[in-house]
Motif scaffolding. Structure first.
Motif, PDB file in Angstrom:
ATOM      1  N   SER A   4      35.291  29.995  33.661  1.00 54.22           N
ATOM      2  CA  SER A   4      33.554  30.173  34.560  1.00 54.22           C
ATOM      3  C   SER A   4      33.207  31.302  34.551  1.00 54.22           C
ATOM      4  O   SER A   4      33.840  32.512  34.599  1.00 54.22           O
ATOM      5  CB  SER A   4      33.907  29.090  34.847  1.00 54.22           C
ATOM      6  N   CYS A  15      31.379  27.037  32.123  1.00 53.37           N
ATOM      7  CA  CYS A  15      30.595  26.949  32.846  1.00 53.37           C
ATOM      8  C   CYS A  15      29.860  28.571  32.825  1.00 53.37           C
ATOM      9  O   CYS A  15      30.997  29.200  33.711  1.00 53.37           O
ATOM     10  CB  CYS A  15      30.541  25.972  33.930  1.00 53.37           C
ATOM     11  N   GLY A  16      28.537  28.627  32.854  1.00 59.15           N
ATOM     12  CA  GLY A  16      28.679  30.263  33.242  1.00 59.15           C
ATOM     13  C   GLY A  16      27.107  30.667  32.880  1.00 59.15           C
ATOM     14  O   GLY A  16      26.413  29.806  32.322  1.00 59.15           O
ATOM     15  N   HIS A  69      37.944  33.240  34.772  1.00 56.22           N
ATOM     16  CA  HIS A  69      37.294  33.106  35.441  1.00 56.22           C
ATOM     17  C   HIS A  69      36.361  35.046  35.870  1.00 56.22           C
ATOM     18  O   HIS A  69      37.654  35.528  35.894  1.00 56.22           O
ATOM     19  CB  HIS A  69      37.041  33.055  36.945  1.00 56.22           C
ATOM     20  N   GLY A  99      29.468  29.663  38.024  1.00 46.26           N
ATOM     21  CA  GLY A  99      29.975  28.150  37.189  1.00 46.26           C
ATOM     22  C   GLY A  99      31.134  27.547  37.457  1.00 46.26           C
ATOM     23  O   GLY A  99      31.488  26.729  36.997  1.00 46.26           O
ATOM     24  N   CYS A 100      32.254  28.548  38.533  1.00 49.84           N
ATOM     25  CA  CYS A 100      33.683  28.214  38.899  1.00 49.84           C
ATOM     26  C   CYS A 100      33.099  26.410  39.761  1.00 49.84           C
ATOM     27  O   CYS A 100      34.270  25.916  39.850  1.00 49.84           O
ATOM     28  CB  CYS A 100      33.804  29.459  39.910  1.00 49.84           C
TER      29      CYS A 100
END
Length: 401
Positions: free
Chosen positions: A273, A362-363, A301, A277-278
């Motif tokens: 992420s 996710c990001g 991350h 997005g984390c």
């Protein structure tokens, strides 16, 4: 299944229709909202309408669906349809709204393409539309049934139990149902829609990941305040939540939806992420910790700085609770403030990554494109890489296969 006659017409006209889709969808939205202004109240994102994102997403999804039908008339692009169906279910989209969209979309096609839209052309593209709409209606009906949601009444009131300041521009809200009815089921990685009434009286909806374990009557969402930029206004919902919502206040939420969810396999797990997005990754970690999972987990991350890394302490705590978990962080600024962190952008070259890992991304889109390329170069199969995008999603058609 697309009929052979329609397939031939769509193949011949796809370049013309595809080339004009941006103009077609612009005309479609403009006319539909002028004649159906109620659709702007709680169904469509005004920010994405203003910046053209929703228009490009609709055009991209139609083109991707048509191309998939031409490649194999007897199949459907299930990944694309699933993503759209979950987004629609989180908004309370109903079957009758597909008829409204059809009316204005095909009116826009006729206006933009003019005499090129013969009855044969109109019939072929009408078949494409209803194949896509029918598949979505069926999927959405199943999702509503599984979530025990009436799409005519998809919203429920929740009460903010706690407001927690995560960073200077990120806040978490711990929520409990305002009534005693059962909590809708959720899976780690899913999101909820939050519906708020803006000062001008119009309702706006945004989706936020569940950033806590979904197993009890408490739910957590974590919201980043979207600042104004030179070419875009500030995020109206995120700023409204930051400025006005605190403990004891109510919020209106949908049931959880989203198809990028944590599975129950024992294979190695890679959670990647950047920025906000984390949030789904921390929700997954909480679920793993709560269920006593023993599968190998690697958390990666990237962020601007440790001070900007939302849910950092939660991530570290949860990694410490899992017997086979580790975390690596990258920061563009002040990396030395976090022991063991890397400086700069995420770089996977020096990491020992399992080619058999299940990967969740996710990001921002640029971040996910860059990381996906690194993962593919390291030997991770494309089918093992799953991702979540909030807002109009144009990436899927370019990353599958």
């Amino acid at each position: 299944m697309l009929s052979p006659d329609s397939a031939a017409v769509v193949r011949a006209t796809l370049p013309a229709v595809g080339g004009a889709l941006d103009e077609i969808t612009a005309r479609f939205y403009g006319t539909m909202f002028a004649e159906q202004p109620g659709l702007l109240d709680g169904l469509f994102n005004r920010g994405n309408q203003a910046n053209g994102g929703q228009r490009r997403a609709l055009a991209g999804s139609i083109a991707a669906f048509a191309q998939a039908l031409l490649a194999d008339p007897e199949t459907r692009p299930d990944a694309l349809l699933s993503r759209i169906a979950h987004k629609h279910a989180a908004l309370g989209v109903t079957e009758d709204q597909y008829t409204i969209v059809h009316k204005y979309l095909f009116g826009a096609i006729a206006e933009v393409l003019g005499e090129a839209v013969t009855p044969q052309v109109a019939a072929a593209w009408d078949e494409v539309y209803w194949l896509m709409a029918g598949a979505l209606i069926a999927q959405e009906a199943r999702l509503y049934q599984e979530a025990q949601v009436d799409p005519r009444h998809p919203w429920r009131r929740w009460t903010v139990v706690e407001r927690r300041e995560e960073t200077s521009d990120v806040v978490s809200f711990l929520l409990r149902p305002a009534d005693e009815a059962p909590v809708p089921p959720a899976r780690a990685g899913q999101y909820v829609s939050v519906r708020v009434r803006m000062p001008d009286g119009i309702h706006q909806v945004r989706q936020y990941s569940l950033s806590g374990a979904p197993g009890d009557r408490l739910r957590r969402i974590t919201v980043k305040r979207v600042a104004s930029l030179s070419d875009a206004p500030e995020g109206e919902v995120s700023n409204h939540l930051h400025r006005t919502i605190g403990a004891g206040d109510g919020l209106t939420l949908s049931a959880p939806f989203g198809d990028v969810v944590l599975d129950d396999a024992d294979s190695p797990l890679l959670l990647v992420s950047a920025g906000i997005g984390c949030t789904p990754m921390v929700g997954m970690l909480e679920h793993l910790a709560a269920t006593g999972a023993t599968r190998p987990v690697t958390v990666l991350h990237a962020d601007r700085s440790p001070a900007d890394h939302a849910l950092l302490s939660d991530t570290q705590r949860l990694v410490g609770l899992l017997p086979a978990a580790r975390a690596e962080f990258w920061y563009e600024q002040n990396a030395a403030a976090e022991p063991g962190a890397h400086r700069g952008l995420m770089d996977l070259e020096a990491l020992d990554l399992s080619a058999g890992a299940d990967v969740y991304l996710c990001g921002s889109l640029p971040f996910m494109r860059a990381v996906r390329a690194q993962l593919l170069d390291s030997g991770v199969p494309a089918r093992h890489i799953r991702y979540e995008v909030f807002g109009p999603d144009l990436w899927l058609a370019h990353t599958e296969g």
